[in-house]
Design a protein around this motif. Sequence first.
Motif, PDB file in Angstrom:
ATOM      1  N   ARG A  11      11.697   2.124   6.210  1.00  0.00           N
ATOM      2  CA  ARG A  11      12.223   3.480   6.107  1.00  0.00           C
ATOM      3  C   ARG A  11      11.115   4.529   6.110  1.00  0.00           C
ATOM      4  NH1 ARG A  11      15.989   0.861   7.337  1.00  0.00           N
ATOM      5  NH2 ARG A  11      18.052   0.780   6.373  1.00  0.00           N
ATOM      6  N   ILE A  12      10.183   4.365   7.038  1.00  0.00           N
ATOM      7  CA  ILE A  12       9.138   5.376   7.210  1.00  0.00           C
ATOM      8  C   ILE A  12       9.118   5.794   8.676  1.00  0.00           C
ATOM      9  CG2 ILE A  12       7.667   4.574   5.305  1.00  0.00           C
ATOM     10  CD1 ILE A  12       5.881   3.228   7.390  1.00  0.00           C
ATOM     11  N   PRO A  13       8.784   7.041   8.954  1.00  0.00           N
ATOM     12  CA  PRO A  13       8.717   7.486  10.352  1.00  0.00           C
ATOM     13  C   PRO A  13       7.513   6.894  11.065  1.00  0.00           C
ATOM     14  CG  PRO A  13       7.981   9.232   8.890  1.00  0.00           C
ATOM     15  CD  PRO A  13       8.473   8.124   8.002  1.00  0.00           C
ATOM     16  N   TRP A  14       7.612   6.796  12.392  1.00  0.00           N
ATOM     17  CA  TRP A  14       6.455   6.335  13.156  1.00  0.00           C
ATOM     18  C   TRP A  14       6.191   7.265  14.316  1.00  0.00           C
ATOM     19  CZ3 TRP A  14       6.066   3.663  18.097  1.00  0.00           C
ATOM     20  CH2 TRP A  14       7.269   3.483  18.770  1.00  0.00           C
ATOM     21  N   ARG A  61       0.812  -1.221   0.000  1.00  0.00           N
ATOM     22  CA  ARG A  61       0.000   0.000   0.000  1.00  0.00           C
ATOM     23  C   ARG A  61       0.851   1.279   0.000  1.00  0.00           C
ATOM     24  NH1 ARG A  61      -5.268  -0.867   2.005  1.00  0.00           N
ATOM     25  NH2 ARG A  61      -5.925  -2.975   1.403  1.00  0.00           N
ATOM     26  N   ARG A  62       2.120   1.151   0.242  1.00  0.00           N
ATOM     27  CA  ARG A  62       3.026   2.308   0.190  1.00  0.00           C
ATOM     28  C   ARG A  62       2.609   3.420   1.146  1.00  0.00           C
ATOM     29  NH1 ARG A  62       7.472   0.321  -2.484  1.00  0.00           N
ATOM     30  NH2 ARG A  62       6.813  -0.841  -4.343  1.00  0.00           N
ATOM     31  N   PHE A  63       2.480   3.102   2.415  1.00  0.00           N
ATOM     32  CA  PHE A  63       2.124   4.117   3.405  1.00  0.00           C
ATOM     33  C   PHE A  63       3.321   5.036   3.665  1.00  0.00           C
ATOM     34  CE2 PHE A  63      -0.957   0.762   4.314  1.00  0.00           C
ATOM     35  CZ  PHE A  63      -2.129   1.513   4.385  1.00  0.00           C
ATOM     36  N   ASP A  64       3.010   6.287   4.013  1.00  0.00           N
ATOM     37  CA  ASP A  64       4.048   7.283   4.287  1.00  0.00           C
ATOM     38  C   ASP A  64       4.410   7.361   5.764  1.00  0.00           C
ATOM     39  OD1 ASP A  64       4.005   8.480   1.529  1.00  0.00           O
ATOM     40  OD2 ASP A  64       1.933   8.915   2.126  1.00  0.00           O
ATOM     41  N   LEU A  65       3.544   6.834   6.612  1.00  0.00           N
ATOM     42  CA  LEU A  65       3.694   7.059   8.044  1.00  0.00           C
ATOM     43  C   LEU A  65       3.006   5.934   8.799  1.00  0.00           C
ATOM     44  CD1 LEU A  65       4.541   9.136  10.285  1.00  0.00           C
ATOM     45  CD2 LEU A  65       2.281  10.164  10.007  1.00  0.00           C
TER      46      LEU A  65
END
Length: 333
Positions: free
Chosen positions: A100-103, A76-80
């Motif tokens: 490699r996404i922020p949480w 789904r290519r989530f950003d966050l």
Amino acid sequence: MAVRVLWLNKFDFSGNTEAVMAWARGVVHKGLKLHLVLTEIPSSLLGLYKEFINKSGLQSSLNINWQQVQNLLYYRRFDLLHVFHPDLFRMAADLSNSFRIPWVASLFDGEHHDDFTFLHTAAFITCCNSSSFLAIKDFFYPYVKQNILIIPQGVTIKPPSFPPLTKINILYIGPLEKKQVAPFQALKRAVKDLKSSYLGVVSRQNVSPGNVTFYYWRPDFNEIASRYNVIAGFGYYLLQGIAAGKIALILEEKYTGIFSPLQREQVPDFRAKAQAGKDPDPSAYKLILQDIEALGKQLPAAQKLQQENWSYARENHDLEIIAEKIIRLYSRL
């Protein structure tokens, strides 16, 4: 807003599950693209929560496993990633590193948790109240800058309606786990002895049949609560109650009295935790009886408290405003 966010939460009976679903409804209403993952819902409640979440218009995946969560992030290519339960903070740190996404971590309770040690990997930490803020501050060195914000729980604020009080009708909401039974029994005894009030109970199971109206657990209590003018319990259930103009009795592992927005300190958590190793408070029955009697004898003052509670919720927990705060946080990332 173009950001796509995966929300990850673990079901429990603390009220935090319902608080997260409310936040989700609020931010989706503002146009955010969100997918909610909720794990470990008891099988007996899965259908109820699935129906409620679908009616709320939320995209969701319920009771999926670790691999399926990874698949969601990959395809789904989530950003966050936004995570709401301390049991999942280790997973969040791993997923954030792998994809490699922020949480973002959100804390609802003031209880310490071993996996707070992973909070330093979060881009931001939000605390819902002062007790959760105090619970994590010791995990960070004073000289290290950490992005910690207080964003309270949010509720939908409806127009006030305060029909004249003629008697005190109490709805208890809680799972009635082991430590909560004795304070509840004190409440039940007090209501029975007063005779002029009646008691309703929303719980996982009917642990105390007789002299109460019992309702099985559900994700939305609004229709039931409309029949009562006092809510007894803890956490988000009480916040929902005062937003509807109810009087709130803080009753969990002990009884700590009637909530008053004029007497509160900082951002309240509406909790009543007993100290470890302590036996149930033998004075709970007497204190509850006194408070309910006082409400019944001073109905004008009780009705004024209803109005003050509603005003407090509107000014501090309006879901519209809280959702804006969450979206502004995301924009900073």
